[in-house]
Design a protein around this motif. Sequence first.
Motif, PDB file in Angstrom:
ATOM      1  N   GLN A 141       0.859  -1.174  -0.178  1.00 38.94           N
ATOM      2  CA  GLN A 141       0.031  -0.133  -0.124  1.00 38.94           C
ATOM      3  C   GLN A 141       0.801   1.251  -0.006  1.00 38.94           C
ATOM      4  O   GLN A 141       2.058   1.084   0.527  1.00 38.94           O
ATOM      5  N   GLU A 142       0.312   2.210  -0.681  1.00 40.92           N
ATOM      6  CA  GLU A 142       1.309   3.364  -0.629  1.00 40.92           C
ATOM      7  C   GLU A 142       0.141   4.626  -0.322  1.00 40.92           C
ATOM      8  O   GLU A 142      -0.730   4.842  -1.275  1.00 40.92           O
ATOM      9  N   GLY A 143       0.637   5.137   0.747  1.00 41.28           N
ATOM     10  CA  GLY A 143      -0.360   6.413   0.971  1.00 41.28           C
ATOM     11  C   GLY A 143       0.396   7.826   0.445  1.00 41.28           C
ATOM     12  O   GLY A 143       1.644   7.848   0.302  1.00 41.28           O
ATOM     13  N   LEU A 159      15.823  -5.623   9.308  1.00 40.80           N
ATOM     14  CA  LEU A 159      14.813  -5.376   8.111  1.00 40.80           C
ATOM     15  C   LEU A 159      13.933  -4.240   8.291  1.00 40.80           C
ATOM     16  O   LEU A 159      13.346  -3.962   9.022  1.00 40.80           O
ATOM     17  N   GLN A 160      14.244  -3.439   7.303  1.00 42.12           N
ATOM     18  CA  GLN A 160      13.578  -2.123   6.956  1.00 42.12           C
ATOM     19  C   GLN A 160      11.803  -2.641   6.811  1.00 42.12           C
ATOM     20  O   GLN A 160      11.829  -2.951   5.484  1.00 42.12           O
ATOM     21  N   ALA A 161      10.956  -2.310   7.867  1.00 39.54           N
ATOM     22  CA  ALA A 161       9.764  -3.243   7.528  1.00 39.54           C
ATOM     23  C   ALA A 161       8.499  -2.156   7.190  1.00 39.54           C
ATOM     24  O   ALA A 161       7.569  -2.634   6.961  1.00 39.54           O
ATOM     25  N   GLY A 162       8.788  -0.928   7.255  1.00 37.50           N
ATOM     26  CA  GLY A 162       7.747   0.180   6.692  1.00 37.50           C
ATOM     27  C   GLY A 162       8.414   1.326   6.914  1.00 37.50           C
ATOM     28  O   GLY A 162       9.271   1.671   7.713  1.00 37.50           O
ATOM     29  N   THR A 163       8.127   2.352   5.953  1.00 40.03           N
ATOM     30  CA  THR A 163       8.681   3.652   5.882  1.00 40.03           C
ATOM     31  C   THR A 163       7.754   4.718   5.687  1.00 40.03           C
ATOM     32  O   THR A 163       6.485   4.719   5.150  1.00 40.03           O
ATOM     33  N   SER A 164       7.929   6.080   6.376  1.00 38.87           N
ATOM     34  CA  SER A 164       6.902   7.134   6.086  1.00 38.87           C
ATOM     35  C   SER A 164       7.500   8.196   5.720  1.00 38.87           C
ATOM     36  O   SER A 164       8.592   8.740   6.438  1.00 38.87           O
ATOM     37  N   HIS A 165       7.366   9.038   4.492  1.00 41.40           N
ATOM     38  CA  HIS A 165       8.350  10.085   4.257  1.00 41.40           C
ATOM     39  C   HIS A 165       7.748  11.272   4.403  1.00 41.40           C
ATOM     40  O   HIS A 165       6.568  11.518   4.042  1.00 41.40           O
ATOM     41  N   ASN A 166       8.342  12.094   4.851  1.00 40.81           N
ATOM     42  CA  ASN A 166       8.102  13.807   4.796  1.00 40.81           C
ATOM     43  C   ASN A 166       8.534  14.170   3.412  1.00 40.81           C
ATOM     44  O   ASN A 166       9.928  14.426   3.456  1.00 40.81           O
ATOM     45  N   LEU A 167       8.034  14.506   2.284  1.00 39.80           N
ATOM     46  CA  LEU A 167       8.541  14.805   0.988  1.00 39.80           C
ATOM     47  C   LEU A 167       8.531  16.422   1.012  1.00 39.80           C
ATOM     48  O   LEU A 167       9.334  16.494  -0.164  1.00 39.80           O
ATOM     49  N   GLY A 168       8.368  17.051   1.844  1.00 39.86           N
ATOM     50  CA  GLY A 168       8.496  18.423   1.827  1.00 39.86           C
ATOM     51  C   GLY A 168       7.804  19.087   0.637  1.00 39.86           C
ATOM     52  O   GLY A 168       6.487  18.767   0.259  1.00 39.86           O
ATOM     53  N   GLN A 169       8.485  19.865  -0.085  1.00 36.81           N
ATOM     54  CA  GLN A 169       7.958  20.519  -1.447  1.00 36.81           C
ATOM     55  C   GLN A 169       8.726  19.887  -2.423  1.00 36.81           C
ATOM     56  O   GLN A 169       8.519  20.583  -3.851  1.00 36.81           O
ATOM     57  N   TRP A 178       3.805   6.884   2.393  1.00 34.68           N
ATOM     58  CA  TRP A 178       4.279   5.929   3.451  1.00 34.68           C
ATOM     59  C   TRP A 178       3.746   4.723   2.678  1.00 34.68           C
ATOM     60  O   TRP A 178       2.785   4.397   2.053  1.00 34.68           O
ATOM     61  N   ALA A 179       4.550   3.581   3.229  1.00 33.40           N
ATOM     62  CA  ALA A 179       4.226   2.469   2.430  1.00 33.40           C
ATOM     63  C   ALA A 179       4.724   1.216   3.365  1.00 33.40           C
ATOM     64  O   ALA A 179       5.699   1.200   4.285  1.00 33.40           O
ATOM     65  N   ILE A 180       4.088   0.139   3.217  1.00 30.67           N
ATOM     66  CA  ILE A 180       4.185  -1.346   3.819  1.00 30.67           C
ATOM     67  C   ILE A 180       4.109  -2.229   2.816  1.00 30.67           C
ATOM     68  O   ILE A 180       3.051  -1.964   2.102  1.00 30.67           O
ATOM     69  N   SER A 181       4.645  -3.408   2.680  1.00 28.49           N
ATOM     70  CA  SER A 181       4.869  -4.112   1.462  1.00 28.49           C
ATOM     71  C   SER A 181       4.475  -5.558   2.147  1.00 28.49           C
ATOM     72  O   SER A 181       4.917  -6.011   3.041  1.00 28.49           O
ATOM     73  N   THR A 182       4.567  -6.538   0.812  1.00 22.68           N
ATOM     74  CA  THR A 182       4.435  -8.071   1.323  1.00 22.68           C
ATOM     75  C   THR A 182       5.893  -8.522   1.846  1.00 22.68           C
ATOM     76  O   THR A 182       6.062  -9.701   2.391  1.00 22.68           O
TER      77      THR A 182
END
Lengths: 550, 550
Positions: free
Chosen positions: A225-227, A290-300, A325-329
């Motif tokens: 999923q990608e938010g 294991l990087q299991a999930g990430t959430s990015h502040n993309l700024g501008q 932000w995303a978590i995957s299989t």
Amino acid sequence: MVALCHPSLHLFFYPSSNFRSSFYSPYKTPISLPKLCASLIAREEVPEAEEPPLPSSLRGVDRKPSSIPEGAVTPLSVDFNAWYLDVIAKAELADYGPVRGTMVIRPYGYAIWEAIQEYLNAKFKETGHSNMYFPQFIPYSFIEKEASHVEGFSPELAVVTIGGGKELEEKLVVRPTSETIVNHMFTQWIQSYRDLPIMINQWANVTRWEMRTKPFIRTLEFLWQEGHTAHATAEEAEKEALQMIDVYKKFAYEQAAIPVIAGRKSKAETFAGASCTYTIEAMMGDRKALQAGTSHNLGQNFSRAFETQFTDENGERQHVWQTSWAISTRFVGGIIMTHGDDTGLMLPPRLAPIQVVIVPIWKKGNERIGVLSTAASVEQILKSAEIKVKIDNSEQRTPGWKFNFWEMKGVPVRIEIGPRDVANGSVVVSRRDVPGKLGKDLGISMEPSVLIAHVKSTLEDVQASLLQRATLFRDRNIVDVSSYEELKEAISEGKWARGPWSASDVEEQKVKEETGATIRCFPFDQPEGSKVCFMTGNPAEEVAIFARSY
Amino acid sequence: MVALCHPSLHLFFYPSSNFRSSFYSPYKTPISLPKLCASLIAREEVPEAEEPPLPSSLRGVDRKPSSIPEGAVTPLSVDFNAWYLDVIAKAELADYGPVRGTMVIRPYGYAIWEAIQEYLNAKFKETGHSNMYFPQFIPYSFIEKEASHVEGFSPELAVVTIGGGKELEEKLVVRPTSETIVNHMFTQWIQSYRDLPIMINQWANVTRWEMRTKPFIRTLEFLWQEGHTAHATAEEAEKEALQMIDVYKKFAYEQAAIPVIAGRKSKAETFAGASCTYTIEAMMGDRKALQAGTSHNLGQNFSRAFETQFTDENGERQHVWQTSWAISTRFVGGIIMTHGDDTGLMLPPRLAPIQVVIVPIWKKGNERIGVLSTAASVEQILKSAEIKVKIDNSEQRTPGWKFNFWEMKGVPVRIEIGPRDVANGSVVVSRRDVPGKLGKDLGISMEPSVLIAHVKSTLEDVQASLLQRATLFRDRNIVDVSSYEELKEAISEGKWARGPWSASDVEEQKVKEETGATIRCFPFDQPEGSKVCFMTGNPAEEVAIFARSY
């Protein structure tokens, strides 16, 4: 099959050095400690044996190695990678696709992903997000618009050059992630501050042309999923990025029983195009991160590249502030590598497709009907309480084969019903996480309220126990370091190193080249007091965690 | 905005010629007929007006054309295609992607798809299927293995030729459907009859390089589910293919309120690679047919091409018998084109993302708090009964604007709450499908049990009414023909023609070329008695339905 004890179980009972284990466990799931610790300690005291414990020896169930379905898995302590691949094959989680690096997710593996989806999808909606769907084909020129994004992703792209039998004028990228196409659309949908925030999510497949692949962990195509959100202020975007990493962290602790460490990525490890990346890092059974999930502040960054602007309340044009932000299989791989043992998969009950398996046992023909009908009524009792239950009444396999098979599949609780149980109106309840007699509760009444209460509490115990074990394992394998030498020693032992860090990107790169470890994150939970960078001796504001990783 | 009456409403009350309308409506959903017919007849009796009915004129809500959000839609009777595209844009269902022929499914459109998924996913599991996931990249050589499959799909393929910056040795097809890769895997998983049946499904995106595209109906990439099964006998496969078309038919009738006609495709219209294709055909508002779902009996075509064999109970090697079946996001287009009117979308309550919208109405500042707090408590009452409710309390828009906006979005029921309602402890309940005073129930008590019962029964009435209208419309527009001349006349009037058919593929092609109509299906429900082919005068076993289609 040789069932060795978990290689690091003995580490559970040594106190951690500088940090109390609770310091890094902000989610204190209520755990019935006395019972749990008793079972753990008891397990600890069982002498290491060449032969596996025979949980059913009481009733003469055949558990000889020859009865193990399709052979045993490679022991975890002998070859972690071989063990992982064996578990995936034998628990029927996934298979290799015909194209190198692709994976077929089989029903049992997909059901774990569905349980992850069900929980997260509800949380995303609770926090104000709507699902939608963007096309997967992205014009090549879009990828090139954000400078660091193209640098990060261009080596990994799959490119469609032919459509409907003709060479395409513009090549199309099969999405590796959707920030570019999302911004292209946001630019059309956003005019004024009244259109903000936009908070959306999509469940989709993505493609990254990886060279070294591994089922679930890194595949050419994966599901995720990608938010994506757009906000009027930098503060709102930051708050959103932090909110979503917190949703992931709670999910990892409370559902997957994985005690991840949440924190901020170093500049070198930040997502291509983000201003700041937050992460949850999990320790696998081989102690790699294991990087299991990430959430990015993309700024501008993307809103400037795609001119995604809005008119603010004062009539001024501004670029929106964004997150993704995303978590995957990949997370399914994380569950396997956190909880599995030499017997196979071990699933946290809250994500297990099957929480309870019922194995009917009979020898004489005249016992058959009574046992099967009792098993069926036990199944109905548990189903009525919304427990995910399966009855294995196939007659082609022995009970011993079934015990091994469902343990391999990681089903948290097994119920055994034999002729004596039928006569007594009781069943035997066995825990997957505690082998042998210690994990067995004999003579549990079939009276619905008693049985349901017992099974539910056992499932909760298993859930809490998995988290506790994984937390103890994690904390025993994080070393606090105050010099580069100490870091090198910790990493060479396969552990994580945690120490104050304020050195440069160049020095971070040096650590990577010399030890194979990268900064996994600057954890949100920081020790108090002044700190000195272990590399430079300069003052440091934060500790960082270094580890080798997947 | 000019709200014309539905162009074919007057057709509802003429009896069908040879076939009673119930003959083709095997799903006799219980309908409260007297009430429904009263509302339909009443609607019928309203003289056609230049101005739209003003359902809120009683309370002075501004419904002048100038208050319509972002302009009105093109009237359905003036230009059906323009109307369709307007509704999709203004109801915020979808938008165009940057690549020709691709579509972005916006949150409101996606929520309809989610409702479809939720229902079907449960039905697939009830009928014994498990979800899983196959990779979307298929080696080009796979597509070529089944002769008619490659013929059908090769003109529509998107092809990946570059991966990770390098030209690939074997080109990869982006899946147009998954039979080939499914069989490649089945061949590895199936050894003996004990491994059968395999019954799986996947929710996925697929790509077909279409030249003429239309949102939802035909896009380069679309979302669907594809079921795939393998069986030991031809009979089992046939039973499965029929079972799944029946699941689709029930879904169409009971959830989408679309009175599809289920039947068998002619040889010319059968899926590329299937032995037999079953279909559900829906009549759109312009009377063109939409193939809304298909279920294929694949016979042994793919198992022979991929050598998918099993050892039967006698130790003999046999090829498996297979099925596949699919419904896609095209179905969302079918819902729009079946139920929509000049006011916009009209959603069947069982698939509506929002079933009830609450519009608070006040003029004086001192009325505001009372109205808003009453609206909030009504919202809570409905939520407690699991009714999907939204309150629109934005202060930037007038009530009239909101009425138009939510009617455009097709929300089945609106609740209006003004100061007088607050004083009386009652609300006004308006139906989307019946405009004007006739669709309004005034003075409905806010007492929870009364309100909930009234809203639930109104939602059921709307659901039943939509199906009844669509059924009447369908039956009025199917003409029974006994000669080619009659068929040509019916088709030229835009209707469907139904008549006995036993002519050749060549003659079927001739009908297509001369009239634009194809055989949509040989319906399962057949009239009794002997038949004579309307084209050749030879005996015929079945009637076929001919129509122009999407």
